[in-house]
Every structure is written in structure tokens, then in C-alpha cells.
Design a protein around this motif. Structure first.
Motif, PDB file in Angstrom:
ATOM      1  N   ALA A   1      15.766  -1.129   5.786  1.00 19.69           N
ATOM      2  CA  ALA A   1      15.620  -0.172   4.684  1.00 19.69           C
ATOM      3  C   ALA A   1      16.883   0.658   4.524  1.00 19.69           C
ATOM      4  O   ALA A   1      17.322   0.952   3.396  1.00 19.69           O
ATOM      5  CB  ALA A   1      14.412   0.732   4.934  1.00 19.69           C
TER       6      ALA A   1
ATOM      7  N   ARG B   1      10.470   9.255   3.126  1.00 19.69           N
ATOM      8  CA  ARG B   1      11.329   8.462   2.232  1.00 19.69           C
ATOM      9  C   ARG B   1      10.476   7.567   1.332  1.00 19.69           C
ATOM     10  O   ARG B   1      10.731   7.457   0.126  1.00 19.69           O
ATOM     11  CB  ARG B   1      12.296   7.612   3.045  1.00 19.69           C
ATOM     12  N   LEU B   2       9.451   6.948   1.929  1.00 20.42           N
ATOM     13  CA  LEU B   2       8.578   6.067   1.156  1.00 20.42           C
ATOM     14  C   LEU B   2       7.840   6.854   0.075  1.00 20.42           C
ATOM     15  O   LEU B   2       7.706   6.388  -1.072  1.00 20.42           O
ATOM     16  CB  LEU B   2       7.584   5.385   2.094  1.00 20.42           C
TER      17      LEU B   2
ATOM     18  N   ARG C   1       8.338   6.003  -8.739  1.00 19.97           N
ATOM     19  CA  ARG C   1       7.733   4.905  -9.506  1.00 19.97           C
ATOM     20  C   ARG C   1       6.386   5.310 -10.105  1.00 19.97           C
ATOM     21  O   ARG C   1       5.738   4.510 -10.781  1.00 19.97           O
ATOM     22  CB  ARG C   1       7.523   3.693  -8.606  1.00 19.97           C
TER      23      ARG C   1
ATOM     24  N   ALA D   1       7.529   0.551   3.691  1.00 16.24           N
ATOM     25  CA  ALA D   1       6.077   0.374   3.663  1.00 16.24           C
ATOM     26  C   ALA D   1       5.624  -0.507   4.834  1.00 16.24           C
ATOM     27  O   ALA D   1       4.601  -0.222   5.481  1.00 16.24           O
ATOM     28  CB  ALA D   1       5.643  -0.228   2.335  1.00 16.24           C
TER      29      ALA D   1
ATOM     30  N   GLU E   1      14.261  -1.300  -0.125  1.00 12.54           N
ATOM     31  CA  GLU E   1      14.093  -0.129   0.743  1.00 12.54           C
ATOM     32  C   GLU E   1      12.616   0.257   0.820  1.00 12.54           C
ATOM     33  O   GLU E   1      12.068   0.496   1.916  1.00 12.54           O
ATOM     34  CB  GLU E   1      14.920   1.045   0.213  1.00 12.54           C
ATOM     35  N   ARG E   2      11.954   0.310  -0.341  1.00 13.45           N
ATOM     36  CA  ARG E   2      10.538   0.700  -0.381  1.00 13.45           C
ATOM     37  C   ARG E   2       9.674  -0.315   0.363  1.00 13.45           C
ATOM     38  O   ARG E   2       8.793   0.051   1.131  1.00 13.45           O
ATOM     39  CB  ARG E   2      10.090   0.817  -1.844  1.00 13.45           C
ATOM     40  N   THR E   3       9.956  -1.600   0.144  1.00 10.70           N
ATOM     41  CA  THR E   3       9.156  -2.651   0.798  1.00 10.70           C
ATOM     42  C   THR E   3       9.277  -2.565   2.320  1.00 10.70           C
ATOM     43  O   THR E   3       8.280  -2.657   3.055  1.00 10.70           O
ATOM     44  CB  THR E   3       9.606  -4.031   0.315  1.00 10.70           C
TER      45      THR E   3
ATOM     46  N   LEU F   1      10.103   7.470  -2.838  1.00 10.48           N
ATOM     47  CA  LEU F   1      10.289   6.269  -3.645  1.00 10.48           C
ATOM     48  C   LEU F   1       9.046   5.960  -4.486  1.00 10.48           C
ATOM     49  O   LEU F   1       9.142   5.557  -5.649  1.00 10.48           O
ATOM     50  CB  LEU F   1      10.624   5.087  -2.735  1.00 10.48           C
ATOM     51  N   GLU F   2       7.869   6.122  -3.894  1.00 12.02           N
ATOM     52  CA  GLU F   2       6.632   5.848  -4.637  1.00 12.02           C
ATOM     53  C   GLU F   2       6.422   6.873  -5.744  1.00 12.02           C
ATOM     54  O   GLU F   2       5.957   6.529  -6.844  1.00 12.02           O
ATOM     55  CB  GLU F   2       5.434   5.834  -3.680  1.00 12.02           C
TER      56      GLU F   2
ATOM     57  N   HIS G   1      16.557  -0.032  -4.090  1.00 10.11           N
ATOM     58  CA  HIS G   1      15.410   0.798  -3.749  1.00 10.11           C
ATOM     59  C   HIS G   1      14.121  -0.007  -3.632  1.00 10.11           C
ATOM     60  O   HIS G   1      13.200   0.411  -2.910  1.00 10.11           O
ATOM     61  CB  HIS G   1      15.249   1.907  -4.786  1.00 10.11           C
ATOM     62  N   ASP G   2      14.023  -1.164  -4.296  1.00 13.80           N
ATOM     63  CA  ASP G   2      12.816  -1.983  -4.148  1.00 13.80           C
ATOM     64  C   ASP G   2      12.703  -2.515  -2.716  1.00 13.80           C
ATOM     65  O   ASP G   2      11.638  -2.458  -2.094  1.00 13.80           O
ATOM     66  CB  ASP G   2      12.839  -3.145  -5.147  1.00 13.80           C
TER      67      ASP G   2
END
Length: 960
Positions: free
Chosen positions: A107, A161-162, A169, A124, A119-121, A165-166, A116-117
Motif C-alpha cells: 500500500a 488511511r483506509l 470515494r 483493506a 493502496e485502498r485494496t 480513502l473510502e 489510490h485504488d
């Protein structure tokens, strides 16, 4: 697979059930997993057995057990690194902690590429690996204490951080439950509170839900840390309550709508408004923080006990020097006295965030390197408030010379390189405390009437503690229907319970972090609070904790916590409000039986030490009797410290003995009460501390009478009838009737030692009344009982008193016989004070026989022997004056008499000796008026000293 993220379990690859591990083996495995594929030193493993003697054997045993299990399950191996330590060799995919770390690293790399996609995955996936918020499910907390909780903190950062990011979105629901669980685990975390409130708000939950989150954060923050939510969080609360989405975005700083922060951080709290005093300290710190030239950053530590104003002083100085640090002023609350002190790694992250560092690494070494690099060329003021120890702050010292660090702490921090400690902050003077109170009161209530006496009283009740004065002023302002006098009365009645306002309190401040210092320190703190001891020696800690516990370490912990002040090496005391808090908390937390047991041990050990000291004065257990009860044993160390210098010990414990006697009387421990009183009486006699002697023995007498303790009553009566008491103008507590009652009690109790002392005291009462035959009879019987019990000092004294009786009635041959015998006994005992007393009365007998030369030799011996004893010196000078008068040297005689009279009077007033000197002066002077004046003074002195026959003789001379 080995799972440690939440639940601690081992899942074999074939799905079989692994054999169970003992708790200690689980801890060893947990430590190896925490540093999988890295060396775990034996010194760290040894911390799992803090009190074991054969640690190496334990390490070898349990690592062997873990190795066998790991190999049997085909999960890896445990390698022994030649006595240095052990390493768990394991594939990364077989330990969830290593998988978690790999996801976080991936990440981080994606974030650098602005992917960032991905990173988010990855974040998570990392967060999903956790089945709870605690490593090992809480079964290996000791391992976390040893190695730290870096994985837990890394999970929290990943979740934050997650969540960011969420939220960007618009998918806040994805992290809602995880945020709830994380916040429930630590409601003090302001960042978690902020995120959870925003997620709840943006996912259109009813307003009460995010507001409950804020209220929970505020409540726990206040209870655990004594703090309030930060300003931005309070703004968020109002924005949520009003349903203002734009205001919520502004506070949160969402990526899509917030502007970048521009400019250096200016985090200092508002400048203290009601600051008084501390001018010298303020100037000193300012000078130390801004030296003319230096190759290292200045570091200043402000030490002091709780509530003394360290934080306020740091804030004042911070504002005063802020302009000299153009790259920012960063203020960190380290929470060193809280249940969860801020780790150094988290503090570094906060500093780096404040300096707008875009990416902060998880690894400690990488973060430290970035911190030092970022600070190297900057001029930043770091204010580190409430540091717990050196480990918390040592790595926060910048490497470059441009910055400066100001630290507040309850204790000194000698391990912080280059730190300059100012002198520990002291209480405010009464004048400064009153000024602080008035500044706050006049600001809040300009028309408040002046009540200077009440304000000065409050300053005294607050013991000059700035926090206490502030809280008192807040109470006065916040409750306008109450006068300052009313408030003073309330504080006097219940200081700890009263001094609290809006989440701040003296009790919370003093008690913060006490448990962190260990159960022995807590037990010692509470135990000391129960007692009336004013100044604690190491024996006090020994009495409460026992001889098997390291009570020196517990005392040191309380000193470091700012809860005990060092008076001199090995001597400690409470400040007034700290004592009140300790007593109140002990009474709330301990049951009555435990409290009484502690007091019996403390006062029992004090009595045992006093017995050892009393024996040290004479070389035996002379001149005293004791209750039948057994006292606690004291350590050889404590006993040795007492016996090596018994008079020094008595002098150090003098106020403690007085306080203990009053307390034991008040709580119904009558035997301890009269034991302490009687054992200390010879010290009071030798030193002339009649102001302590008489009141303490009267207290003990009353306690014995109230308890129906006839032996204790008799013991106190016999001591209060001692000549040294009656000579000093003290109101007569005993008389012949009372002494006959004491003698009868001791006969009934079959107590020969008590009977001997009581008979001797009765004899002195009879002698003072001129009843010499009865007195000699009492002294003779007393001498026989002293001989029976082996009390050589008591026998010496009885024989001397018989000689004095014969001298008083003019039987010089008998007087010489007994006084010579007494002198021989004193010589055999080897005690200089006893020899001096014997020599004085031999000198008097020789003078009565007309042998002036021999008398002179005796008086000169007394003068040379007694040293600084003013009564002994006065007696010697009186005798020398009588010789000078007989030798026809009136000027010399007057000089001797005048000096002797001053010594006798200033030593607390030996009225009988003063009367005898006035008789000598009356014989010396030729003027009738002057002669009459001296005779009248002699009458008054003898009357005040209860010497009836001498008073009658003086009256007869006055009439003639």
C-alpha cells in the motif's frame, strides 16, 4: 498458519488440532512470532521470568517446547544463535503478522505512485486480517510490554488511511464497523473519534449517533487523562449537531474540498492569563532555550510535583520565545502519567504531520531517520508536556542546533542527553497565591467584595499549589452565591473533595499514573497516607511493605512520581494536599481491618526502633517498662541505623513520635500509645524537650484511663511525677496520692520493674514535701526491686536519691556513704552523664562538710563533662559560685550565679535550680531590698517547681 492478529492460534496445514501450549510457552512463541525471521535476544526472552533464578534453563526449556511444536506441524524451525538468542524461521505466508506487513508495504508503494485504488485494496486486505483489536487476543500482554505494540499501532494507521480513502470515494459504510471497534478499544484517540463522527454523519446516521461518539470521547479523555477534546474536534461536534456539511468538510479537511495547510505549525495553547510569580525561572529558561551559539539543540527540563504549574510555565515561556523559532512551535501532550503514555514513535509521527511530511514510515528506525532529517535544518520549538521517563523523549531530541526542546516532567530525566534541569518548582508564597486567586476572581467578578483574611486562608489551605488555587478561584467564580469565607470553610472541611471544577481536580492530578509505578509503590503510598507520621524514614516503608520487598525501590518510585519530597537523604515527606489525597484514597480502597493492621505495623515498628534507641543510650533496657504485646521485628539494617546513633535517631523522629502518640490515642491503640510515650521519655529528659514530654504523656495517660489499662495508667503517672517534669513549672499532674495508686497498681500486676520506678517517683514526691524518712524508705525498696530486675541505672539513681535525702536533712556522713556508692555505680556503668550527676551531688556534700577544694574538683569535673547540656552546666556554675562566695570573691560568684541562672531559665525553666541559685544570690548580696527580691523569687521558683520543703525554707528566710 500462525495467527496473532486478534485471536492467538496455530492452524496446521493439514487441519489437525495442535497440542495445547502452556501459558509460558505461548508467551515464548508470541515473542518469536513478533520478530519472526529476526533474532530475539536472550536478554529480551529473560524478561518473561523477571524473578526466576535460573533464567537460562527456563529459556532453553520453553524454546525447545516451541521448536518441537513448530517442526512437528511443518511450519518452520526455531534456531539457536549460539547463546545470543533464538530465531523463528518461517515462510512469510504462514504468519498473519508477516502477511499484514506485506500488505501495508504494498500500500505504501502504491501511495507513492498515487495509485489510490491499489493502496485502498491492500489496506483493506491488511485490516481484514485482524479478528480483534489486540495482538494475541490479550493472552500475551506481557510480550507486548516487552517488545511494544507496533503492530497494533500500524493497524490503526492502516485503518485511518483506509477510512480516508473510502470517504473520498463516498463509501464510508465500508469501514464503519471497523472504526466502531477501534474507537471502542480506545475512546481517547481524537483522530478515531473524528473519523467515526464523519463516517456516521456522511452515511446519514441520525445526529445523536455521532454526537454520542463525541460525548464518549470527552468523558473518557477527562477520566483517564484529565484533558478535554481539541478545538477542531469541538468545532466538528457543533457542525454535526447543526447538520452543516460544509462545516464538517472544513473541519475534516477532505481531499476533495480542503485546501493545503500553509505556514509553519503554531500549536502552543493560549498564553496563560493568570500567571503569577516564577520570574526567576522564566528568565532562566528563556536564556537556556536561546543560547548565543551552540552546536547542539538546547534541551530544558522543568521538574516538579503534580499541580505545581510546570505546564503553565512551559506555555508562558513558549510564547515568550516563539518568534525565535520561525519554523514552528509544536506542542505534544505525552501523557507520561496517564494509563497510555504516548509512544515515542507516535510522537515523531505527530511532529512530522505538523511539519506537513507527506508520507510517514511505519518502521521505528525509518521514522526516526526521517524525523531527524526533517528537523535537521529547521528552527522549531518542541514543547513536550508530561514526560514519563527518558525513553519517551530521548529520541525526540533533534540533531541540529537550530531547534530547542522544553520538557515538563514530575521527575528529573538525567538520561536525556544534554538536558539542563532547572530547580524543582516550589509552592507559591502566600502573597503570590492570593494574587493568583484575586486575578481570577476580579476577572470573573469585578465587584466581588474584598475578603483578604479568607483569601489568605485559602492560599494556606491550598498549600501554595497553583492548581489548587486555580480550582478554588474557579469555584468562587462559578458559584457566586458563596462568599470566599464560605469557600474557605468548605475547603478546610474537605480539601480533596472540594478542589475540583469542570473535569479538573487536585485528586485526579495527584493520582494520575500512580498505578504505573507498581503495586508496591501504590501500597506504600496508601499506607503512608493512613499514618500521622510527618517525615518518613526508610523504616516507615519497611513497616508497610515488610522486609522481603525492596522498599527502597518503592520509595524511589514515589519520589520520581512527584508524590514524595526528599527532605534529606533517606528522609521523605508528603506535601499537605498529597497527604490528604493519600489518606482519603486509602480509606476508600482499604477495609477497616487492613487500615488498622497497617497502622499497628507502622507504629509498632516505630516503638520497636524507639526501644532499640533507648537501650542504646544506657546500654540496656533501663528506666522503662513496656506492654506485654509483641512488636514487629525490624531488619538488621534498620536496627543498625538506630543503635549506631540513638540520640540522632530520636532527634530525627521526635515529631513523628509526638504525632504517633496522638494518633494511637485517638484510634484506641492505648498500649502502643503509652509504650511510645514512655520509651521516648528519657530522650526528652536528656535534651530538655519538656514541651513534648508532658503533653504526650498526658495524652497517653488519658488513653490508658479510657481503655481501662491500669498498668498503662500507672506507667504514665510514674513518669509524669519525675523530678525533671516537676522542676519545670509544669502543672502537677501527679501527687503523692496518685503515686501511691501507681505503686498499688504495679503491686497488683506483679510488675517489679514498674514498681521500682513508681516507688522511686513516690520517694521524690515525699522528699519534695520534706518527708525524708518516708522518702528514704521508698527509695530503699525501689533500689531492691531495681536490683531484682537487673536495672543498674535505676539502682544507681535510687541510691543517689537516698544520699540526697540525707544531705537535705544534714546527715552528711550518711549522705557521703550513699553518694559515693552511687558515684562508683555510675563509673562502672561508664555513662558520662550519670557520672556527672553523681559528681555534682558529691560536690554539694563536700561543700556542706567545708571541704571546698574537693567540692571544686567535683564541680570542675561536671563542667568539663556535661558539654553543651545547659542544666548540667548551670549546676556546675552554681556550685563554683558558692565556692567563690565562700572564698571572698563576690564579683566572681555573682558572674557564676548570673550565668547559671540564665542557663537554667532558658532551658525550659528548671524552677528548682533557679530557686537554689536565688538563695545563693540572697546570701551574697548585702542590700536588704535586693536580698528580699532574691528570696521572693526563690519562693516563687520553689512553689512553681513543687518543692514544698525548699519553699518553706525560703519563706522562713524571707520573714526573718
Amino acid at each position: 498458519m500462525i495467527r496473532v492478529l486478534g485471536k492467538f492460534e496455530i492452524a496446521p496445514l493439514d487441519g489437525a488440532q495442535p497440542p495445547p501450549l502452556t501459558p509460558k510457552a505461548q508467551q515464548v512463541l508470541a515473542m518469536l512470532v513478533m520478530r519472526a525471521n529476526r533474532l530475539v535476544l536472550n536478554t529480551d526472552l529473560a524478561k518473561l521470568w523477571p524473578s526466576a533464578r535460573s533464567v537460562e534453563t527456563q529459556i532453553h526449556k520453553y524454546t525447545g517446547t516451541v521448536r518441537a511444536l513448530i517442526k512437528d506441524l511443518d511450519l518452520g524451525d526455531v534456531v539457536n544463535h549460539h547463546g545470543q538468542g533464538y530465531e523463528l524461521k518461517v515462510a512469510a505466508q504462514l504468519v498473519d503478522l508477516l502477511v499484514f506487513e506485506r500488505h501495508v508495504l504494498t500500500a505504501d508503494a502504491a501511495a507513492k505512485q498515487r495509485d489510490h485504488d491499489t493502496e485502498r485494496t491492500e489496506l483493506a486486505a491488511a485490516v481484514r486480517l485482524w479478528s480483534g483489536t489486540r495482538l494475541f487476543g490479550g493472552v500475551a500482554d506481557h510480550v507486548i510490554e516487552i517488545l511494544g505494540d507496533a503492530p497494533e499501532r500500524s493497524r490503526r494507521r492502516a485503518l485511518i488511511r483506509l477510512a480516508d480513502l473510502e470517504l473520498a470515494r463516498g463509501n464510508g459504510d465500508e469501514v464503519l464497523e471497523q472504526l466502531r471497534a477501534e474507537f471502542d478499544a480506545d475512546p481517547t484517540d481524537g483522530q478515531l473519534c473524528r473519523l467515526l463522527m464523519i463516517v456516521l454523519f456522511r452515511t446519514e446516521h441520525p445526529p445523536p449517533e455521532p454526537l454520542k461518539v463525541f460525548d464518549r470521547h470527552k468523558e473518557v479523555l477527562n477520566e483517564q487523562l484529565g484533558r478535554t477534546p481539541d478545538t477542531q474536534l469541538i468545532k466538528l461536534r457543533y457542525a454535526v449537531a447543526s447538520g452543516d456539511g460544509a462545516a464538517v468538510d472544513e473541519v475534516y479537511g477532505a481531499r476533495a474540498s480542503s485546501a493545503a495547510v500553509i505556514g509553519p505549525p503554531k500549536q502552543l495553547p493560549p498564553k496563560p492569563a493568570d500567571f503569577v510569580g516564577r520570574e526567576r525561572e522564566t528568565d532562566q529558561i528563556r536564556w537556556l532555550l536561546t543560547p548565543p551559539a551552540s552546536d547542539a539543540p538546547p534541551v530544558v527540563v522543568i521538574p516538579g510535583p503534580p499541580g505545581i504549574g510546570k505546564t503553565t510555565l512551559a506555555q508562558k515561556v513558549g510564547h515568550a520565545v516563539a518568534r525565535q523559532f520561525p519554523d514552528g512551535q509544536i506542542y505534544l501532550e505525552l501523557g507520561g502519567t496517564s494509563a497510555r503514555p504516548l509512544p515515542a514513535a507516535e510522537a515523531m509521527a505527530l511532529v512530522l504531520h505538523a511539519l506537513h511530511t507527506p508520507k510517514i514510515p511505519d518502521g521505528y528506525k525509518q521514522r526516526l531517520d526521517l524525523f531527524r532529517t526533517t528537523m535537521a535544518e529547521r528552527r522549531v520549538l518542541l514543547v513536550l508536556d508530561d514526560a514519563g521517563d527518558e525513553l519517551q523523549v530521548s529520541d525526540l531530541i533533534p540533531g541540529g542546533p537550530g531547534s530547542a526542546v522544553l520538557i515538563t516532567s514530575r521527575s528529573r530525566l538525567p538520561g536525556v542527553a544534554g538536558a539542563h534541569h532547572i530547580a524543582e518548582l516550589q509552592r507559591l508564597s502566600v502573597a503570590d497565591a492570593v494574587r493568583q486567586f484575586q486575578l481570577i476572581l476580579r476577572r470573573c467578578e469585578p465587584s466581588a467584595p474584598a475578603e483578604l483574611d479568607a483569601e489568605q486562608r485559602i492560599a494556606g489551605l491550598c498549600d501554595g499549589l497553583p492548581l489548587a488555587v486555580y480550582l478554588a478561584a474557579m469555584l468562587r467564580c462559578g458559584l457566586p452565591g458563596r462568599s470566599t469565607t464560605d469557600l474557605a470553610d468548605q475547603i478546610a472541611a474537605q480539601p480533596i473533595g472540594t478542589l475540583a471544577w469542570q473535569g479538573k481536580s487536585v485528586a485526579r492530578c495527584i493520582g494520575a499514573g500512580l498505578e504505573r509505578h507498581g503495586p508496591e509503590a501504590v501500597r506504600l503510598f496508601l499506607g503512608l497516607g493512613l499514618t500521622a507520621i510527618e517525615e518518613f524514614g526508610r523504616w516507615s516503608a519497611e513497616a508497610i511493605l515488610g522486609t522481603e520487598v525492596d522498599h527502597d525501590a518503592a520509595l524511589d518510585q514515589l519520589v520520581r512520581a512527584g508524590l514524595l519530597r526528599v527532605v534529606t537523604p533517606g528522609r521523605f515527606r508528603f506535601d499537605a494536599l498529597t497527604r490528604d489525597y493519600a489518606r482519603q484514597r486509602a480509606q476508600e480502597e482499604l477495609d477497616d481491618a487492613t487500615c488498622r493492621n497497617i497502622l499497628e505495623r507502622v507504629y509498632g515498628v516505630l516503638a520497636a526502633c524507639a526501644r532499640h534507641a533507648n537501650r542504646g543510650i544506657y546500654g540496656g533496657d533501663f528506666e522503662v517498662i513496656h506492654p506485654d504485646r509483641l512488636l514487629p521485628q525490624v531488619s538488621s539494617r534498620t536496627r543498625g541505623a538506630v543503635e549506631v546513633a540513638p540520640m540522632v535517631w530520636f532527634a530525627a523522629e521526635r515529631s513523628n513520635l509526638t504525632a504517633a502518640i496522638a494518633h494511637t490515642a485517638a484510634i484506641g491503640m492505648s498500649e502502643l500509645c503509652w509504650d511510645l510515650s514512655l520509651t521516648a521519655h528519657e530522650y526528652h529528659n536528656v535534651t530538655g524537650h519538656l514541651a513534648d514530654w508532658v503533653p504526650t504523656h498526658v495524652t497517653a495517660l488519658d488513653a490508658a484511663v479510657a481503655a481501662g489499662d491500669r498498668r498503662g495508667e500507672a506507667a504514665m503517672l510514674m513518669i509524669l511525677g519525675q523530678p525533671s517534669v516537676l522542676d519545670t513549672r509544669s502543672p502537677a499532674v501527679t501527687d503523692v496520692t496518685a503515686m501511691r495508686r501507681a505503686v498499688a497498681y504495679f503491686r497488683q500486676e506483679h510488675d517489679p520493674h514498674g514498681l521500682a520506678i513508681a516507688l522511686r517517683t513516690l520517694g521524690n514526691h515525699l522528699r519534695r514535701g520534706g518527708r525524708f524518712d518516708a522518702a528514704i524508705e521508698a527509695f530503699t525498696e525501689s533500689s531492691q526491686y531495681f536490683e531484682q530486675v537487673g536495672d543498674a541505672v535505676g539502682q544507681w539513681q535510687s541510691r543517689r536519691y537516698i544520699g540526697q535525702c540525707h544531705l537535705d536533712r544534714g546527715d552528711l556522713e550518711q549522705a557521703m556513704q550513699y553518694l559515693t556508692d552511687a558515684a562508683d555505680r555510675a563509673r562502672a556503668l561508664g555513662e558520662a552523664r550519670l557520672r556527672a550527676q553523681s559528681a555534682y551531688w558529691l560536690g554539694r556534700a563536700q561543700l556542706a562538710r567545708g571541704l571546698r577544694q574537693r567540692a571544686n574538683e567535683h564541680f570542675q569535673y561536671v563542667k568539663a563533662t556535661v558539654g553543651v547540656d545547659p542544666i548540667g552546666s548551670a549546676r556546675a556554675l552554681h556550685g563554683l559560685g558558692d565556692i567563690a562566695a565562700l572564698d571572698g570573691e563576690p564579683a566572681a560568684a555573682r558572674q557564676y550565679f548570673t550565668t547559671a541562672l540564665t542557663m537554667a531559665h532558658n532551658h525550659g525553666g528548671d524552677a528548682v535550680l533557679e530557686g537554689r541559685i536565688h538563695l545563693s544570690l540572697a546570701d551574697l548580696v548585702s542590700q536588704p531590698r535586693e536580698r528580699a527580691e532574691h528570696l521572693q523569687r526563690a519562693v516563687d521558683c520553689f512553689d512553681a517547681g513543687h518543692a514544698g520543703y525548699l519553699c518553706d525554707q525560703a519563706k522562713a528566710k524571707l520573714r526573718s
